[in-house]
Enzyme design. Structure first.
Site, PDB file in Angstrom:
ATOM      1  N   GLU A  75      -2.911  -1.841  -5.376  1.00 32.32           N
ATOM      2  CA  GLU A  75      -2.514  -1.320  -3.915  1.00 32.32           C
ATOM      3  C   GLU A  75      -1.096  -0.536  -3.817  1.00 32.32           C
ATOM      4  OE1 GLU A  75      -4.514  -2.522  -1.010  1.00 32.32           O
ATOM      5  OE2 GLU A  75      -6.001  -2.642  -2.377  1.00 32.32           O
ATOM      6  N   HIS A  81      -0.645  -7.828   1.262  1.00 30.79           N
ATOM      7  CA  HIS A  81       0.180  -7.063   0.110  1.00 30.79           C
ATOM      8  C   HIS A  81       1.373  -8.032   0.053  1.00 30.79           C
ATOM      9  CE1 HIS A  81      -1.924  -3.248   1.484  1.00 30.79           C
ATOM     10  NE2 HIS A  81      -2.311  -3.660   0.252  1.00 30.79           N
ATOM     11  N   CYS A 125       5.042  -0.611   5.260  1.00 32.39           N
ATOM     12  CA  CYS A 125       3.731   0.022   4.785  1.00 32.39           C
ATOM     13  C   CYS A 125       3.732   1.534   5.147  1.00 32.39           C
ATOM     14  CB  CYS A 125       2.673  -0.628   5.832  1.00 32.39           C
ATOM     15  SG  CYS A 125       2.503  -2.286   5.879  1.00 32.39           S
TER      16      CYS A 125
HETATM   17  O1  SUG Z   1      -4.797  -1.942   4.011  1.00 31.70           O
HETATM   18  N1  SUG Z   1      -4.941  -1.495   7.378  1.00 31.70           N
HETATM   19  C1  SUG Z   1      -4.391  -1.465   6.086  1.00 31.70           C
HETATM   20  C2  SUG Z   1      -2.824  -1.926   6.478  1.00 31.70           C
HETATM   21  C3  SUG Z   1      -1.893  -1.627   5.206  1.00 31.70           C
HETATM   22  C4  SUG Z   1      -0.592  -2.194   5.120  1.00 31.70           C
HETATM   23  N2  SUG Z   1       0.243  -1.689   4.321  1.00 31.70           N
HETATM   24  C5  SUG Z   1       1.038  -2.506   3.468  1.00 31.70           C
HETATM   25  N3  SUG Z   1       1.336  -3.611   3.924  1.00 31.70           N
HETATM   26  N4  SUG Z   1       1.824  -1.801   2.897  1.00 31.70           N
HETATM   27  C6  SUG Z   1      -4.860  -2.539   5.152  1.00 31.70           C
HETATM   28  O2  SUG Z   1      -5.144  -3.823   5.155  1.00 31.70           O
HETATM   29  C7  SUG Z   1      -6.930  -1.171   8.837  1.00 31.70           C
HETATM   30  C8  SUG Z   1      -7.686   0.152   9.270  1.00 31.70           C
HETATM   31  C9  SUG Z   1      -8.924   0.155   9.951  1.00 31.70           C
HETATM   32  O3  SUG Z   1      -9.303  -0.740  10.486  1.00 31.70           O
HETATM   33  O4  SUG Z   1      -9.324   1.462  10.323  1.00 31.70           O
HETATM   34  C10 SUG Z   1      -6.462  -1.052   7.490  1.00 31.70           C
HETATM   35  O5  SUG Z   1      -6.931  -0.227   6.579  1.00 31.70           O
END
Ligand code: SUG
Length: 445
Positions: free
Chosen positions: A175, A248, A369
């Site tokens: 990730e 994460h 993020c």
């Molecule tokens: O991977 N949300 C992302 C959020 C990522 C956050 N990043 C960090 N913590 N670095 C995930 O869960 C939801 C997208 C949607 O529903 O279209 C999403 O992918």
């Protein structure tokens, strides 16, 4: 030591930002499902944060959004005909498939790649491994374009080395920088890299509420390839944090300079890893500073809903450290109180700045993020291609571009509308000119 600075490359929110509820284990994404998004506000909120950091004297970069809806993914699945026919046929087979290939999730560039600075790597180059993001289909389609984008921007092979995404399959998830930290005396000095994983790819996990995304073997591969293994420390995320929604590690911890700021419940254990970090730091001439936030001050659940740790911990030009936080960390009583205490004390955090990032937060994406940290020396910064390092004039241009091309409301079912594809491509075509990136997208080639 060659002096260097950290440049945050924020993801520019794409025109299809929506709440399709795609991320299992990400409580915000799951509970926002079906609500109306505002792509224009989302992109504007991100740009405002970038502008504020520039005004604090920091160097700010941007990474372009990916092409969404992503027709090449549908064609790979055997849909044929005109673009409109492909979208209509896919929508009939599975609206969820269309949500997946339309997600703007690439805005969270902390998940784009893991980056090791030249001060750490064995060959003195900056190393990039795009994250395979194999845990969920909508994110697993990001890495080919991420690789192209990074190879275009960091093209100079005297300074930059690019690796392939880690092979997918089973639970070999990576990730990116969301599970990676770095401790050093200053950004330009050699440092220790922290790799945080949730599981082994080959471990049987039964009856977990949410499964971990990052595999130990993936983290280890990156450290080996980047030539930083000798100075890397591997830590396991706690099951409790993962099951509470810390999908994460950057939801419960962040590093900057010699500081690791983290929640008491973030890791399975800290003792041996912290001893190892102290041992590795000694010959590098610094002592790690571990700032643990106890559960009794901030319950884990508050840490996750407020995104206290999903902040950017940045070093300002005067050498002081500030936290760049989402407004939710001010609105949550325990985290606000904690921050007031931290700033009044003599710890490393001297200021807290809050930003309205609600559009991204509703999908589980906070300030940390939204950015990929890249530490660059002056020579490396000069080698960055295109116009992705921002000044205020280019930010003005990006805001005008957002206002001209983005909708103010999007519902998941709007993703079935072929018109959105046309709007999105028109916008991205104009963007490659603003950012001077040439024919970057598939539809331009
Ligand atoms: O991977 N949300 C992302 C959020 C990522 C956050 N990043 C960090 N913590 N670095 C995930 O869960 C939801 C997208 C949607 O529903 O279209 C999403 O992918």
């Amino acid at each position: 030591m060659t002096p260097a600075k950290e440049i945050n490359f924020d993801g520019l929110v794409g025109p299809t930002h929506n709440y399709g509820g795609l991320s299992v284990g990400n409580v915000a994404s799951m509970s926002s499902y079906g609500s109306a998004s505002n792509p224009r506000a989302a992109a504007r909120q991100g740009l405002s944060k970038m502008r504020a950091l520039i005004r604090m004297g920091l160097t700010q970069g941007v990474l372009p959004p990916h092409e969404r809806p992503f027709l090449p993914a549908l064609r790979q699945l055997g849909f044929t005909g005109t673009d409109q026919a492909v979208i209509e046929a896919a929508a009939k087979v599975s609206p969820a498939l269309l949500y997946n290939i339309s997600s703007a999730s690439n805005m969270w560039t902390a998940n784009a790649a893991t980056v090791s600075p030249s001060a750490d790597s064995a060959d003195g180059k900056v190393h990039f491994t795009p994250a395979n993001l194999s845990a969920m289909y909508h994110r697993s389609i990001e890495h080919p374009f991420t690789a192209r984008s990074l190879q275009t921007i960091f093209a100079d092979d005297r300074h930059f080395a690019h690796h392939e995404a880690i092979p997918m399959g089973g639970a070999m998830g990576d990730e990116g920088a969301a599970n990676h930290g770095r401790l050093s005396a200053q950004h330009g000095a050699p440092g220790i890299e922290q790799f945080v994983y949730g599981r082994s790819a080959f471990e049987k996990l039964e009856s977990w509420r949410f499964l971990p995304r990052q595999a130990y073997e993936a983290s280890h591969t990156i450290a080996r390839r980047h030539g930083v293994l000798e100075t890397s420390v591997f830590m396991r995320q706690s099951r409790r944090a993962i099951e509470a929604g810390a999908f994460h590690n950057d939801v419960v911890g962040v590093t900057n300079g010699p500081v690791l700021f983290y929640h008491e419940a973030a890791y399975e254990e800290t003792g041996p890893a912290f001893d190892e970090m102290r041992r590795l730091a000694e010959p590098l001439g610094f002592e790690p500073i571990f700032v643990e936030v106890p559960e009794s001050d901030v319950p884990l659940e508050d840490a996750i809903t407020s995104y206290l740790f999903n902040s950017q911990l940045v070093t300002l030009p005067d050498g002081k450290m500030a936290l760049i936080l989402p407004g939710e960390a001010e609105a949550t009583e325990s985290t606000r109180r904690y921050l007031e205490g931290a700033m009044a004390g003599n710890g490393p955090i001297s200021a807290a700045h809050f930003f309205d990032l609600k559009q991204s937060m509703k999908n589980g994406g906070g300030p940390a993020c939204l950015r990929l940290r890249v530490v660059l020396t002056e020579a490396e910064e000069k080698a960055v291609a295109g116009g992705v390092i921002l000044g205020e004039a280019r930010l003005d241009a990006l805001e005008a571009w957002v206002d001209a091309h983005y909708r103010e409301e999007l519902l998941p079912n709007d993703l079935l509308d072929p018109q959105l594809l046309i709007e999105s491509r028109t916008a991205l075509d104009a963007l490659t000119q603003i950012l001077d990136l040439g024919a970057l997208y598939d539809f331009q080639r």
